[in-house]
Design a protein around this motif. Structure first.
Motif, PDB file in Angstrom:
ATOM      1  N   UNK A  17       4.376  25.039  -1.336  1.00  0.00           N
ATOM      2  CA  UNK A  17       5.780  25.627  -0.845  1.00  0.00           C
ATOM      3  C   UNK A  17       5.859  26.916  -1.144  1.00  0.00           C
ATOM      4  N   UNK A  18       5.280  27.148  -1.163  1.00  0.00           N
ATOM      5  CA  UNK A  18       5.892  29.130  -0.778  1.00  0.00           C
ATOM      6  C   UNK A  18       5.826  29.177   0.713  1.00  0.00           C
ATOM      7  N   UNK A  19       4.443  29.053   1.187  1.00  0.00           N
ATOM      8  CA  UNK A  19       4.476  29.394   3.020  1.00  0.00           C
ATOM      9  C   UNK A  19       5.194  28.681   3.340  1.00  0.00           C
ATOM     10  N   UNK A  20       5.935  27.008   2.979  1.00  0.00           N
ATOM     11  CA  UNK A  20       6.690  26.187   4.083  1.00  0.00           C
ATOM     12  C   UNK A  20       8.504  27.307   3.800  1.00  0.00           C
ATOM     13  N   UNK A  21       8.568  27.624   2.495  1.00  0.00           N
ATOM     14  CA  UNK A  21       9.225  29.081   2.408  1.00  0.00           C
ATOM     15  C   UNK A  21       9.741  29.507   3.701  1.00  0.00           C
ATOM     16  N   UNK A  22       8.194  30.325   3.883  1.00  0.00           N
ATOM     17  CA  UNK A  22       8.489  31.128   4.236  1.00  0.00           C
ATOM     18  C   UNK A  22       8.240  31.187   6.061  1.00  0.00           C
ATOM     19  N   UNK A  23       7.182  29.384   6.122  1.00  0.00           N
ATOM     20  CA  UNK A  23       7.796  28.899   7.582  1.00  0.00           C
ATOM     21  C   UNK A  23       9.152  29.283   7.898  1.00  0.00           C
ATOM     22  N   UNK A  24      10.107  27.767   6.815  1.00  0.00           N
ATOM     23  CA  UNK A  24      11.529  28.566   7.589  1.00  0.00           C
ATOM     24  C   UNK A  24      12.803  29.040   7.379  1.00  0.00           C
ATOM     25  N   UNK A  25      12.149  30.557   6.831  1.00  0.00           N
ATOM     26  CA  UNK A  25      12.378  32.179   6.278  1.00  0.00           C
ATOM     27  C   UNK A  25      11.957  32.177   8.610  1.00  0.00           C
ATOM     28  N   UNK A  26      10.916  32.343   9.093  1.00  0.00           N
ATOM     29  CA  UNK A  26      10.668  33.113  10.229  1.00  0.00           C
ATOM     30  C   UNK A  26      11.688  31.383  11.364  1.00  0.00           C
ATOM     31  N   UNK A  27      11.484  30.438  11.158  1.00  0.00           N
ATOM     32  CA  UNK A  27      12.478  29.441  12.348  1.00  0.00           C
ATOM     33  C   UNK A  27      13.477  28.663  12.566  1.00  0.00           C
ATOM     34  N   UNK A  28      13.860  28.521  10.781  1.00  0.00           N
ATOM     35  CA  UNK A  28      15.321  28.246  10.430  1.00  0.00           C
ATOM     36  C   UNK A  28      16.400  28.841  10.390  1.00  0.00           C
ATOM     37  N   UNK A  29      17.347  27.936  11.845  1.00  0.00           N
ATOM     38  CA  UNK A  29      18.979  28.784  11.034  1.00  0.00           C
ATOM     39  C   UNK A  29      19.783  28.603  10.274  1.00  0.00           C
ATOM     40  N   UNK A  30      19.131  28.920   9.160  1.00  0.00           N
ATOM     41  CA  UNK A  30      20.524  28.504   7.956  1.00  0.00           C
ATOM     42  C   UNK A  30      19.806  29.056   6.960  1.00  0.00           C
ATOM     43  N   UNK A  31      19.987  28.872   5.390  1.00  0.00           N
ATOM     44  CA  UNK A  31      20.122  29.662   4.758  1.00  0.00           C
ATOM     45  C   UNK A  31      19.170  28.837   4.079  1.00  0.00           C
ATOM     46  N   UNK A  32      17.861  28.954   3.188  1.00  0.00           N
ATOM     47  CA  UNK A  32      16.775  29.072   2.558  1.00  0.00           C
ATOM     48  C   UNK A  32      16.252  28.755   1.663  1.00  0.00           C
ATOM     49  N   UNK A  33      16.780  28.060   0.897  1.00  0.00           N
ATOM     50  CA  UNK A  33      16.196  28.062  -1.285  1.00  0.00           C
ATOM     51  C   UNK A  33      14.758  28.016  -1.211  1.00  0.00           C
ATOM     52  N   UNK A 213     -10.221  22.988  -2.152  1.00  0.00           N
ATOM     53  CA  UNK A 213      -9.534  23.289  -1.152  1.00  0.00           C
ATOM     54  C   UNK A 213     -10.301  23.721   0.210  1.00  0.00           C
ATOM     55  N   UNK A 214     -10.180  24.508   1.218  1.00  0.00           N
ATOM     56  CA  UNK A 214     -10.602  25.100   2.192  1.00  0.00           C
ATOM     57  C   UNK A 214      -9.221  25.559   3.031  1.00  0.00           C
ATOM     58  N   UNK A 215      -8.158  25.012   3.639  1.00  0.00           N
ATOM     59  CA  UNK A 215      -7.409  25.102   4.159  1.00  0.00           C
ATOM     60  C   UNK A 215      -6.315  26.243   3.225  1.00  0.00           C
ATOM     61  N   UNK A 216      -5.871  27.171   3.869  1.00  0.00           N
ATOM     62  CA  UNK A 216      -4.685  28.027   3.529  1.00  0.00           C
ATOM     63  C   UNK A 216      -3.713  27.000   3.105  1.00  0.00           C
ATOM     64  N   UNK A 217      -2.617  28.304   2.557  1.00  0.00           N
ATOM     65  CA  UNK A 217      -1.367  28.001   2.436  1.00  0.00           C
ATOM     66  C   UNK A 217      -0.422  27.614   3.481  1.00  0.00           C
ATOM     67  N   UNK A 218      -0.964  29.044   4.245  1.00  0.00           N
ATOM     68  CA  UNK A 218       0.089  28.609   5.448  1.00  0.00           C
ATOM     69  C   UNK A 218      -0.242  27.527   6.526  1.00  0.00           C
ATOM     70  N   UNK A 219      -1.843  26.883   6.642  1.00  0.00           N
ATOM     71  CA  UNK A 219      -2.231  25.860   7.457  1.00  0.00           C
ATOM     72  C   UNK A 219      -1.595  25.285   6.433  1.00  0.00           C
TER      73      UNK A 219
END
Length: 256
Positions: A17-33, A213-219
């Motif tokens: 969830x944290x990595x999704x927020x970070x990814x949205x902050x990088x690309x989403x053109x709007x407000x991220x909660x 698990x073996x994937x990073x949160x970003x993956x």
């Protein structure tokens, strides 16, 4: 009404969830909660992202983190808690937010490889989840029936699977089934808002709740972000590598 675009990520103070927020902050053109049940932890996660140059906002949201697979409670208690969080918690959030969704909104429900229909061993139980006429009230009844069977030590006998892990499987199969129902309801809306609901297996991510698990949160965030930002399909079950998988088919790709 404001034309500002908004993205809301539940349970996002850590992990995928944290990595999704970070990814949205990088690309989403709007407000991220960024939302979290624990206000202190949520605000700490926001502060960490702000140190990286992002500007997410925090909102306290009362939905618990995914129940640990290594929980020490008796199976009946695990089953009730897991279903309460993974299924009923997801449902409550959706019921609160869906009326607020604007045209072309995208909903991404986090399922799992455990959420594939054929992780349920019994054909008769699978038939309940895959019934084309399944409704949310009926799905609620199915989940309540599972919890009842778990409390009566009849989960395996009734075809849900082997305790204790079947609690997680059943809860995630229900999230996938819910996603399919929700897409059908949006498709029938008049006027139609062109809303998509997809369910995603983010992969086996290494977190404090999943030491295997073996994937990073970003993956792990890759597929959810792809579905939220790039994909144009609706009602699909999406693997961690962004491949669409047939939820009704007996086999799946590798879970890793």
């Amino acid at each position: 009404m404001s034309s500002q675009r908004i993205a809301v990520v539940t349970g996002s103070n850590k992990g995928v969830g944290y990595a999704i927020v970070k990814g949205l902050c990088e690309r989403f053109k709007g407000t991220v909660y960024l939302t979290a049940r624990n206000e202190e932890k949520g605000k700490a996660a926001v502060a960490k992202l702000k140190e990286l140059g992002f500007q997410p906002l925090f909102h306290q949201l009362d939905i618990a983190d995914q129940t640990s697979k290594d929980a020490l409670e008796p199976f009946a208690e695990q089953a009730e808690k897991t279903v309460a969080v993974n299924y009923f918690g997801t449902l409550r959030v959706c019921e609160a937010l869906f009326p607020l969704l604007r045209n072309n909104a995208k909903v991404v429900n986090i399922s799992s490889s455990a959420g594939h229909l054929y992780r349920i061993p019994s054909a008769s139980v699978r038939a309940k989840f895959s019934d084309s006429s399944l409704t949310i009230p009926k799905l609620n009844e199915i989940m309540e029936s599972f919890v009842k069977d778990a409390k009566e030590n009849k989960a395996e006998q009734e075809g849900w699977g082997n305790p204790p892990y079947c609690a997680y499987i059943v809860s995630k199969v229900s999230v996938s089934a819910l996603s399919i129902i929700q897409q059908g309801l949006f498709d029938k809306e008049v006027p139609n808002r062109n809303i998509s609901v997809n369910h995603v297996h983010p992969g086996l991510v290494k977190t404090d709740l999943n030491s295997n698990g073996h994937l990073t949160i970003e993956q792990g965030a890759k597929a959810p972000l792809y579905v939220a930002l790039d994909a144009n399909f609706k009602g699909k079950y999406v693997w961690f590598n962004c491949q669409i998988v047939d939820w009704y088919r007996e086999t799946t790709p590798s879970r890793v």
